[in-house]
Scaffold this motif. Structure first.
Motif, PDB file in Angstrom:
ATOM      1  N   GLY A  22       0.790  -1.217   0.000  1.00 50.42           N
ATOM      2  CA  GLY A  22       0.000   0.000   0.000  1.00 50.42           C
ATOM      3  C   GLY A  22       0.822   1.267   0.000  1.00 50.42           C
ATOM      4  N   ASP A  36      -1.226  -4.744  -4.046  1.00 49.82           N
ATOM      5  CA  ASP A  36      -1.901  -3.449  -4.147  1.00 49.82           C
ATOM      6  C   ASP A  36      -3.338  -3.616  -4.620  1.00 49.82           C
ATOM      7  OD1 ASP A  36       0.422  -2.211  -3.324  1.00 49.82           O
ATOM      8  OD2 ASP A  36       1.041  -1.606  -5.336  1.00 49.82           O
ATOM      9  N   ALA A  37      -3.529  -4.458  -5.638  1.00 46.61           N
ATOM     10  CA  ALA A  37      -4.880  -4.677  -6.166  1.00 46.61           C
ATOM     11  C   ALA A  37      -5.769  -5.346  -5.124  1.00 46.61           C
ATOM     12  CB  ALA A  37      -4.815  -5.528  -7.432  1.00 46.61           C
ATOM     13  N   ALA A  90      -6.860  -2.881  -2.309  1.00 48.85           N
ATOM     14  CA  ALA A  90      -7.941  -1.992  -2.727  1.00 48.85           C
ATOM     15  C   ALA A  90      -9.281  -2.721  -2.763  1.00 48.85           C
ATOM     16  CB  ALA A  90      -7.619  -1.399  -4.097  1.00 48.85           C
ATOM     17  N   CYS A 100     -10.587  -3.822   0.827  1.00 46.16           N
ATOM     18  CA  CYS A 100     -11.045  -2.677   1.619  1.00 46.16           C
ATOM     19  C   CYS A 100     -12.284  -2.004   1.035  1.00 46.16           C
ATOM     20  CB  CYS A 100      -9.921  -1.649   1.760  1.00 46.16           C
ATOM     21  SG  CYS A 100      -8.533  -2.212   2.771  1.00 46.16           S
ATOM     22  N   SER A 101     -12.613  -2.320  -0.202  1.00 44.88           N
ATOM     23  CA  SER A 101     -13.766  -1.667  -0.827  1.00 44.88           C
ATOM     24  C   SER A 101     -14.959  -2.605  -0.957  1.00 44.88           C
ATOM     25  CB  SER A 101     -13.383  -1.100  -2.194  1.00 44.88           C
ATOM     26  OG  SER A 101     -12.894  -2.116  -3.058  1.00 44.88           O
ATOM     27  N   PRO A 147      -2.296   4.718   0.205  1.00 45.92           N
ATOM     28  CA  PRO A 147      -3.545   4.950  -0.519  1.00 45.92           C
ATOM     29  C   PRO A 147      -4.739   4.153  -0.014  1.00 45.92           C
ATOM     30  CG  PRO A 147      -2.113   3.516  -1.790  1.00 45.92           C
ATOM     31  CD  PRO A 147      -1.310   3.963  -0.601  1.00 45.92           C
ATOM     32  N   VAL A 148      -4.520   3.098   0.781  1.00 45.09           N
ATOM     33  CA  VAL A 148      -5.605   2.233   1.230  1.00 45.09           C
ATOM     34  C   VAL A 148      -5.562   2.111   2.750  1.00 45.09           C
ATOM     35  CG1 VAL A 148      -6.589  -0.086   1.085  1.00 45.09           C
ATOM     36  CG2 VAL A 148      -5.533   0.914  -0.927  1.00 45.09           C
TER      37      VAL A 148
END
Length: 210
Positions: A6, A26-27, A30, A33-34, A111-112
């Motif tokens: 992250g 990274d993918a 995201a 967390c979404s 970013p996350v």
């Protein structure tokens, strides 16, 4: 120290090759967390990372292994710092302040908001035991530093209190995505020292670079 999932990173190595493992992390971060861990498939992770699904299994045994690495990345850097600070020569309040300051940056930066993964029901499963072991060790280090810095001698679980205050930034970040991280770092670190009874003079000294 291993790169934390992250965190901002360079795109590829000096030869221009992709870091597929990090792209997958990274993918997955995201997506977890979404849309949630259960709702995320390895195919969705592969599509988001821009890799073939088979590439994921070259680096990870499966989705659980990806989540475990993400979780470990939220604790390991702070634990390594805590291990160093326990033996450092600076006054205990300054060492505790430094650990909190760095730990808040780890949880609030990037970013996350990876800290929200802590509350996933799946994280209670046995395969995530290494994360819980590291987090318990971090809590113990917080207790050790807090006991050394505390102005009061009550036999409460200072480690749990301090870690709870530090990890409160996870919910703050969820509710306020544009947190001013440096301001939050300092306010939480100061609040921890107030919690254990340090004086304003001690807090000011702890937060002043040596």
């Amino acid at each position: 120290m291993a790169r934390r999932p992250g965190r901002p990173r360079a795109s590829g190595d000096p030869h221009g090759e992709r870091d597929t493992r990090q792209d997958v992390l990274d993918a997955a971060a995201a997506l977890f967390c979404s849309v949630g861990f259960t709702s995320t498939s390895t195919r969705a992770i592969a599509d988001a990372a821009g890799v073939r699904q088979a590439s994921i299994y070259h680096h990870f045994a499966g989705k659980d292994a990806i989540l475990l690495e993400l979780l470990l990345g939220t604790v390991q850097p702070s634990l390594e710092l805590a291990d160093a600070l326990v033996a450092a020569p600076e006054p205990a309040p300054a060492r505790l302040w430094s650990l909190v300051h760095a730990d808040v940056a780890l949880l609030a930066g990037g970013p996350v908001n990876l800290g929200v993964l802590y509350v996933l029901p799946e994280v209670a499963a046995e395969q995530f035991a290494p994360f819980h072991v590291l987090r318990a060790r971090l809590r113990a280090r917080y207790s050790e530093l807090a006991d050394a810095a505390a102005a009061r001698s009550e036999a409460d679980d200072r480690g749990a209190l301090v870690l709870g205050l530090v990890e409160s930034v996870i919910l703050r970040r969820r509710d306020t995505p544009d947190l001013d991280v440096p301001v939050v770092q300092r306010s939480v670190a100061d609040a921890v020292l107030r919690l254990i009874g340090c004086t304003p003079t001690q807090i000011a000294a702890a937060s002043t670079p040596s």
